[in-house]
Design an enzyme around this catalytic site. Sequence first.
Site, short mmCIF file in Angstrom:
data_model
loop_
_atom_site.label_atom_id
_atom_site.label_comp_id
_atom_site.label_asym_id
_atom_site.label_seq_id
_atom_site.Cartn_x
_atom_site.Cartn_y
_atom_site.Cartn_z
N ARG A 103 0.85 -1.19 0.00
CA ARG A 103 0.00 0.00 0.00
C ARG A 103 0.88 1.24 0.00
O ARG A 103 1.75 1.37 0.86
CB ARG A 103 -0.87 0.03 1.26
CG ARG A 103 -2.02 -0.88 1.21
CD ARG A 103 -3.11 -0.54 2.18
NE ARG A 103 -2.72 0.03 3.47
CZ ARG A 103 -3.57 0.32 4.43
NH1 ARG A 103 -4.86 0.13 4.25
NH2 ARG A 103 -3.18 0.81 5.58
N THR A 107 -1.27 7.46 -0.45
CA THR A 107 -2.60 7.27 -1.07
C THR A 107 -3.34 6.05 -0.51
O THR A 107 -4.55 5.93 -0.66
CB THR A 107 -2.46 7.05 -2.58
OG1 THR A 107 -1.72 5.83 -2.79
CG2 THR A 107 -1.75 8.21 -3.26
N ASP A 199 0.35 -3.73 12.04
CA ASP A 199 0.83 -4.07 10.69
C ASP A 199 1.16 -5.57 10.65
O ASP A 199 2.12 -6.04 11.27
CB ASP A 199 2.07 -3.24 10.36
CG ASP A 199 2.49 -3.41 8.91
OD1 ASP A 199 2.57 -2.40 8.18
OD2 ASP A 199 2.74 -4.58 8.48
N ASP A 202 4.76 -6.62 9.34
CA ASP A 202 5.82 -6.32 10.30
C ASP A 202 5.79 -7.28 11.48
O ASP A 202 6.84 -7.74 11.96
CB ASP A 202 5.69 -4.87 10.81
CG ASP A 202 6.19 -3.87 9.78
OD1 ASP A 202 6.99 -4.26 8.89
OD2 ASP A 202 5.77 -2.71 9.84
C1 PRP Z 1 -1.15 -4.85 4.19
C2 PRP Z 1 -1.95 -6.15 4.27
C3 PRP Z 1 -2.74 -6.10 2.99
C4 PRP Z 1 -3.05 -4.64 2.83
C5 PRP Z 1 -4.48 -4.42 3.28
O1 PRP Z 1 -0.08 -4.99 3.36
O2 PRP Z 1 -1.16 -7.29 4.40
O3 PRP Z 1 -2.01 -6.59 1.87
O4 PRP Z 1 -2.13 -3.94 3.68
O5 PRP Z 1 -4.87 -3.13 3.03
P1 PRP Z 1 -5.96 -2.74 1.95
O6 PRP Z 1 -7.12 -3.65 2.14
O7 PRP Z 1 -6.27 -1.32 2.32
O8 PRP Z 1 -5.35 -2.85 0.58
P2 PRP Z 1 1.05 -3.86 3.17
O9 PRP Z 1 0.68 -2.95 2.05
O10 PRP Z 1 1.32 -3.20 4.49
O11 PRP Z 1 2.29 -4.70 2.67
P3 PRP Z 1 3.15 -5.81 3.43
O12 PRP Z 1 2.30 -7.06 3.54
O13 PRP Z 1 4.32 -6.00 2.54
O14 PRP Z 1 3.54 -5.28 4.79
N1 URA Z 2 -2.51 -3.52 6.76
C1 URA Z 2 -2.18 -4.01 7.98
O1 URA Z 2 -1.20 -4.76 8.11
N2 URA Z 2 -2.95 -3.68 9.02
C2 URA Z 2 -4.02 -2.86 8.91
O2 URA Z 2 -4.69 -2.59 9.93
C3 URA Z 2 -4.33 -2.34 7.64
C4 URA Z 2 -3.57 -2.70 6.58
#
Ligand code: PRP
Ligand code: URA
Length: 208
Positions: A103, A107, A199, A202
């Site tokens: 994400r 944005t 997160d 993380d």
């Molecule tokens: C997080 C999560 C989803 C997304 C959800 O990933 O694992 O993929 O956010 O958010 P959304 O429904 O608003 O799209 P992130 O973008 O943090 O990436 P990561 O898994 O690499 O930490």
């Molecule tokens: N991605 C995450 O990992 N946690 C949230 O709460 C939203 C998006």
Amino acid sequence: MKATIINHPLMSHKVAMLRDKNTNTKQFRELIEEITVLLTYEAFKDIPTVPVEVETPLERTVQQVIPDNSVAIVPILRAGLGMVNGVHTLFPTAKVGHVGMYRDETTCLPQEYYCKLPKDIGGMICIVLDPMLATGGSAIAAVDLLKKQGVSRIKCMHIIAAPEGIENLHRTHPDVQIYCATCDRELNKDKYILPGLGDAGDRLFGTK
Ligand code: PRP
Ligand code: URA
């Protein structure tokens, strides 16, 4: 129905432990896997079976089994990776396709950075994995990708969803079945789920 939310004491117990900020990386990883096994059991209640003859020690009988290559697992990187073993526990030979999305921090829109899917994915039931369904943007983009590859039977499996994410995913892809361990209250101004778990990527990989 827009989504199936699992209402079971075992599920709420494990999700409560997952949310706890004192749960360490090892426990977090194990809980994600256990919760995914429970979700998978529910999500594949309707998987087609075929009859086969089986010989028991006493007689021949016709039983129902799931054909090989019925299911493809599609984790959204990174956090979806934590759910793969849980599905493999019940579908040990399922092929895995990877979709990389992050994400954008300002944005909150998904940015695709990787996609590698099994060649013959078109005929399989695809289960998209991501622990978090927040705005729904990442899951919608992953489903868009699968449909472009000719996949017509898609399920999305999440541990924690926000009402907005379920709404957006269902409105954009009403044919996709959505399974969640729980649906939380709302998103905060940074589009994080409340109460949520923070997160997921993380916490799973110890990167913060
Ligand atoms: C997080 C999560 C989803 C997304 C959800 O990933 O694992 O993929 O956010 O958010 P959304 O429904 O608003 O799209 P992130 O973008 O943090 O990436 P990561 O898994 O690499 O930490
Ligand atoms: N991605 C995450 O990992 N946690 C949230 O709460 C939203 C998006």
